[in-house]
Design an enzyme around this catalytic site. Structure first.
Site, PDB file in Angstrom:
ATOM      1  N   GLY A  14       0.931  -1.295   0.001  1.00 29.45           N
ATOM      2  CA  GLY A  14       0.104   0.169  -0.026  1.00 29.45           C
ATOM      3  C   GLY A  14       0.669   1.141   0.187  1.00 29.45           C
ATOM      4  O   GLY A  14       0.447   2.266   0.417  1.00 29.45           O
ATOM      5  N   SER A  15       1.964   1.057  -0.582  1.00 33.61           N
ATOM      6  CA  SER A  15       2.805   2.448  -0.551  1.00 33.61           C
ATOM      7  C   SER A  15       2.244   3.527  -1.528  1.00 33.61           C
ATOM      8  O   SER A  15       2.055   4.696  -1.212  1.00 33.61           O
ATOM      9  CB  SER A  15       4.183   2.149  -0.830  1.00 33.61           C
ATOM     10  OG  SER A  15       4.508   1.711  -2.181  1.00 33.61           O
ATOM     11  N   ASN A  16       1.639   3.114  -2.508  1.00 29.48           N
ATOM     12  CA  ASN A  16       0.932   4.069  -3.376  1.00 29.48           C
ATOM     13  C   ASN A  16      -0.135   4.697  -2.753  1.00 29.48           C
ATOM     14  O   ASN A  16      -0.587   5.895  -2.811  1.00 29.48           O
ATOM     15  CB  ASN A  16       0.630   3.257  -4.821  1.00 29.48           C
ATOM     16  CG  ASN A  16       1.741   3.415  -5.515  1.00 29.48           C
ATOM     17  OD1 ASN A  16       2.331   4.551  -6.314  1.00 29.48           O
ATOM     18  ND2 ASN A  16       2.222   2.336  -5.928  1.00 29.48           N
ATOM     19  N   ILE A  95     -11.471  -6.738 -11.054  1.00 24.89           N
ATOM     20  CA  ILE A  95     -12.849  -6.273 -10.828  1.00 24.89           C
ATOM     21  C   ILE A  95     -13.836  -6.482 -11.505  1.00 24.89           C
ATOM     22  O   ILE A  95     -13.737  -6.569 -12.935  1.00 24.89           O
ATOM     23  CB  ILE A  95     -12.349  -4.553 -10.926  1.00 24.89           C
ATOM     24  CG1 ILE A  95     -11.343  -4.178 -10.154  1.00 24.89           C
ATOM     25  CG2 ILE A  95     -13.574  -3.658 -10.886  1.00 24.89           C
ATOM     26  CD1 ILE A  95     -11.468  -4.098  -8.624  1.00 24.89           C
ATOM     27  N   HIS A 111       0.442   0.845 -13.325  1.00 25.12           N
ATOM     28  CA  HIS A 111       1.073  -0.097 -13.613  1.00 25.12           C
ATOM     29  C   HIS A 111       2.632   0.150 -13.882  1.00 25.12           C
ATOM     30  O   HIS A 111       3.033   1.232 -14.148  1.00 25.12           O
ATOM     31  CB  HIS A 111       0.819  -0.661 -15.078  1.00 25.12           C
ATOM     32  CG  HIS A 111       1.388  -1.877 -15.583  1.00 25.12           C
ATOM     33  ND1 HIS A 111       1.206  -3.040 -15.018  1.00 25.12           N
ATOM     34  CD2 HIS A 111       2.502  -2.045 -16.372  1.00 25.12           C
ATOM     35  CE1 HIS A 111       1.757  -4.039 -15.698  1.00 25.12           C
ATOM     36  NE2 HIS A 111       2.637  -3.324 -16.550  1.00 25.12           N
ATOM     37  N   ASP A 152      -4.800  -3.784 -17.720  1.00 26.63           N
ATOM     38  CA  ASP A 152      -3.816  -2.917 -18.212  1.00 26.63           C
ATOM     39  C   ASP A 152      -4.101  -2.066 -19.543  1.00 26.63           C
ATOM     40  O   ASP A 152      -3.218  -1.948 -20.330  1.00 26.63           O
ATOM     41  CB  ASP A 152      -2.373  -3.686 -18.183  1.00 26.63           C
ATOM     42  CG  ASP A 152      -2.111  -4.244 -17.087  1.00 26.63           C
ATOM     43  OD1 ASP A 152      -2.331  -3.533 -15.948  1.00 26.63           O
ATOM     44  OD2 ASP A 152      -1.337  -5.270 -16.939  1.00 26.63           O
TER      45      ASP A 152
HETATM   46  C1  GRF Z   1       3.167  -1.174  -7.608  1.00 25.71           C
HETATM   47  O1  GRF Z   1       4.353  -1.354  -8.225  1.00 25.71           O
HETATM   48  C2  GRF Z   1       2.013  -0.934  -8.569  1.00 25.71           C
HETATM   49  O2  GRF Z   1       2.731  -0.211  -9.845  1.00 25.71           O
HETATM   50  C3  GRF Z   1       1.630  -2.311  -9.016  1.00 25.71           C
HETATM   51  O3  GRF Z   1       1.539  -2.968  -7.625  1.00 25.71           O
HETATM   52  C4  GRF Z   1       2.634  -2.191  -7.007  1.00 25.71           C
HETATM   53  C5  GRF Z   1       1.952  -1.846  -5.666  1.00 25.71           C
HETATM   54  O4  GRF Z   1       2.744  -1.582  -4.827  1.00 25.71           O
HETATM   55  N1  GRF Z   1       0.422  -2.066  -9.603  1.00 25.71           N
HETATM   56  P1  GRF Z   1       2.186  -0.732  -3.373  1.00 25.71           P
HETATM   57  O5  GRF Z   1       1.263  -1.765  -2.569  1.00 25.71           O
HETATM   58  O6  GRF Z   1       1.480   0.473  -3.731  1.00 25.71           O
HETATM   59  O7  GRF Z   1       3.241  -0.525  -2.587  1.00 25.71           O
END
Ligand code: GRF
Length: 210
Positions: A14-16, A95, A111, A152
């Site tokens: 969940g870093s994003n 989904i 992606h 994608d």
């Molecule tokens: C990221 O590399 C994103 O591009 C891909 O999955 C990964 C998720 O990383 N879809 P995080 O869980 O957000 O750290």
């Protein structure tokens, strides 16, 4: 401007999701991260949601008999939280099309490669970066795109090229791309929330916003 209510969907770290929530909390984007949905009881995203006071709901596909029941539960949850935008952020579950249809042009994914290269079924996680490394690519980088019925595939909102010619391993590429993901994803969502994209076929054009 009123804040757009967003739900993030996560399966892992969940870093994003955290980057989006933090950009929103700093007032950089007109978004309120109102919900985090995950399908993995161990997802690190859960702890990140807790720290930020964002409700987290665990909704695994395995709890439902079929796609219709899963879609109905997702839609009910999203409506209960008055969600307008969905950001898939490392969500490893298809989904259901009923949800894709309901959130047409209001659901995004990130992606970790420059689509349409190195995308589609089978291209996830380190598999993407290994393929980029083995192809001898000199650039890679994240793609933020709208979600449609194919993996994608939806219209590309934003991409950012990152030089990787000095990367000695797929892991190095992954780290470099991830750093850029954390900047690009909030930025793209901010533009989307402001109505800054107009979709014409496969192209999402940037349009001026107030
Ligand atoms: C990221 O590399 C994103 O591009 C891909 O999955 C990964 C998720 O990383 N879809 P995080 O869980 O957000 O750290």
């Amino acid at each position: 401007m009123a804040l757009v209510r967003l739900a993030a969907f996560c399966s892992h770290g969940g870093s994003n999701f955290a980057a989006i929530a933090d950009a929103a909390a700093r007032g950089e984007i007109p978004i309120h991260v109102a919900l985090m949905v995950h399908n993995n009881a161990q997802a690190g995203a859960k702890e990140k949601a807790g720290k930020r006071g964002i409700p987290a709901v665990w909704l695994p596909r395995s709890r439902f008999a079929d796609d219709d029941a899963y879609a109905a539960a997702l839609i009910e949850l999203l409506e209960a939280h008055e969600i307008h935008l969905i950001a898939l952020a490392g969500f490893m579950q298809r989904i259901p099309s009923a949800v894709v249809g309901r959130f047409r042009e209001r659901m995004t994914n990130i992606h970790p490669a420059l689509l349409p290269l190195f995308g589609g079924p089978g291209f996830y996680g380190m598999r993407v970066h290994r393929a980029v490394f083995e192809a001898g690519m000199k650039v890679s980088g994240p793609t933020v795109h709208l979600v449609d019925e194919q993996y994608d595939h939806g219209p590309i909102l934003m991409q950012r090229a990152v030089a990787i010619d000095d990367c000695a391993s797929p892991e190095e590429i992954a780290a470099r791309v991830l750093t850029e993901e954390h900047k690009l994803y909030p930025e793209a969502l901010g533009v989307l929330a402001r109505g800054g994209f107009e979709v014409q076929g496969r192209r999402a054009m940037r349009v001026p916003t107030r």
